[in-house]
Design a protein around this motif. Structure first.
Motif, PDB file in Angstrom:
ATOM      1  N   TRP A  25       0.842  -1.183   0.000  1.00 16.43           N
ATOM      2  CA  TRP A  25       0.000   0.000   0.000  1.00 16.43           C
ATOM      3  C   TRP A  25       0.878   1.234   0.000  1.00 16.43           C
ATOM      4  N   ASP A  26       0.270   2.342  -0.340  1.00 17.40           N
ATOM      5  CA  ASP A  26       0.871   3.660  -0.200  1.00 17.40           C
ATOM      6  C   ASP A  26      -0.025   4.438   0.749  1.00 17.40           C
ATOM      7  N   THR A  27       0.560   5.369   1.473  1.00 12.57           N
ATOM      8  CA  THR A  27      -0.247   6.228   2.329  1.00 12.57           C
ATOM      9  C   THR A  27       0.044   7.681   1.992  1.00 12.57           C
ATOM     10  N   GLN A  34       1.203   8.808  11.104  1.00 10.65           N
ATOM     11  CA  GLN A  34       0.877   8.048   9.902  1.00 10.65           C
ATOM     12  C   GLN A  34       0.146   6.763  10.301  1.00 10.65           C
ATOM     13  N   ALA A  35      -0.720   6.313   9.419  1.00  7.20           N
ATOM     14  CA  ALA A  35      -1.395   5.038   9.660  1.00  7.20           C
ATOM     15  C   ALA A  35      -0.352   3.927   9.657  1.00  7.20           C
ATOM     16  N   LEU A  37      -0.143   0.142   9.293  1.00  3.52           N
ATOM     17  CA  LEU A  37      -0.969  -0.992   8.896  1.00  3.52           C
ATOM     18  C   LEU A  37      -0.306  -2.303   9.296  1.00  3.52           C
ATOM     19  N   ASP A  77       5.310  -4.811   1.570  1.00  2.71           N
ATOM     20  CA  ASP A  77       5.206  -4.175   2.892  1.00  2.71           C
ATOM     21  C   ASP A  77       5.062  -5.234   3.977  1.00  2.71           C
ATOM     22  N   VAL A 100      -5.529  -0.978  10.846  1.00  2.79           N
ATOM     23  CA  VAL A 100      -4.790   0.176  11.326  1.00  2.79           C
ATOM     24  C   VAL A 100      -4.489  -0.074  12.801  1.00  2.79           C
ATOM     25  N   PHE A 110      -8.650   3.869   6.981  1.00  2.44           N
ATOM     26  CA  PHE A 110      -8.015   3.631   5.687  1.00  2.44           C
ATOM     27  C   PHE A 110      -8.119   4.824   4.735  1.00  2.44           C
ATOM     28  N   VAL A 113      -4.967   5.558   2.825  1.00  4.52           N
ATOM     29  CA  VAL A 113      -4.348   4.409   2.162  1.00  4.52           C
ATOM     30  C   VAL A 113      -4.740   4.400   0.683  1.00  4.52           C
ATOM     31  N   ARG A 114      -3.742   4.246  -0.162  1.00  3.05           N
ATOM     32  CA  ARG A 114      -3.951   4.179  -1.611  1.00  3.05           C
ATOM     33  C   ARG A 114      -3.200   2.979  -2.167  1.00  3.05           C
ATOM     34  N   ALA A 116      -3.649  -0.151  -2.342  1.00  4.06           N
ATOM     35  CA  ALA A 116      -3.500  -1.357  -1.515  1.00  4.06           C
ATOM     36  C   ALA A 116      -3.725  -2.591  -2.382  1.00  4.06           C
TER      37      ALA A 116
END
Length: 180
Positions: A25-27, A34-35, A37, A77, A100, A110, A113-114, A116
């Motif tokens: 994932w990207d955040t 920051q989240a 995960l 990740d 999270v 989320f 989150v991008r 994923a």
């Protein structure tokens, strides 16, 4: 793959006995926390409930008691390896969730989150399937079921899920009958 789609793993790949599930994932960067995960695997019986609390694999329990499911932190990740030949007969499916971590961010979600995804690959990293979790308004989602491995007769399949929980780990615990 799209949400709800299935892929025959062992039927289409004779001799396949081990798979790795890679999560990524990207955040969106934030000025605040920051989240964080965290991936988890839940080994379930035929009714869809966790076989026991010992049948969870996550950062505090990185290998299942039988050794069939284990964390590896390698290419993605998060990565979880599954030795299909060692999965006990009473395990009908293995559900893979990402949540999270409330200890790091508090009641995070989320929304940041991008991109994923979950991918299923062979031990030598040959990708078999990939599911990109659909983007959406995830401001109330703090746990996401990415997918599941499940038995179908004598074979193993993968199902893409992309189903979110607004009830957090408590909702997961209630659905899968886990003691938290």
């Amino acid at each position: 793959m799209i949400a709800g789609a299935n892929a025959a793993l062992t039927a289409e790949n004779p001799g396949l006995s081990e798979v790795l599930l890679g999560f990524g994932w990207d955040t969106i960067p934030s000025r605040g926390a920051q989240a964080e995960l965290v991936a988890m695997a839940i080994m379930c019986d035929a009714e869809g409930h966790s076989v026991s609390n010992d049948h969870l694999v996550f950062f505090n329990q990185i290998v299942s008691d039988d050794g069939s499911v284990s964390f590896v932190d390698d290419r993605d990740d998060e990565e979880i390896d599954v030795n299909l030949a060692l999965v006990p007969a009473d395990v009908a499916k293995i559900v893979f969730i990402v949540y999270v971590d409330p200890d790091v961010r508090g009641p995070g979600n989320f929304s940041a989150v991008r991109s994923a995804y979950v991918r299923v690959a062979t031990r030598d990293n040959r990708e078999l399937v990939r599911f990109v979790v659909p983007a959406g308004d995830n401001r109330t989602i703090n746990v996401m079921m990415f997918g599941e491995l499940y038995r179908h007769r004598d074979d193993w399949k993968f199902r893409a899920l992309g189903q979110g929980y607004a009830t957090g780990l408590r909702g997961v615990a209630a659905d899968f009958r886990i003691d938290l």
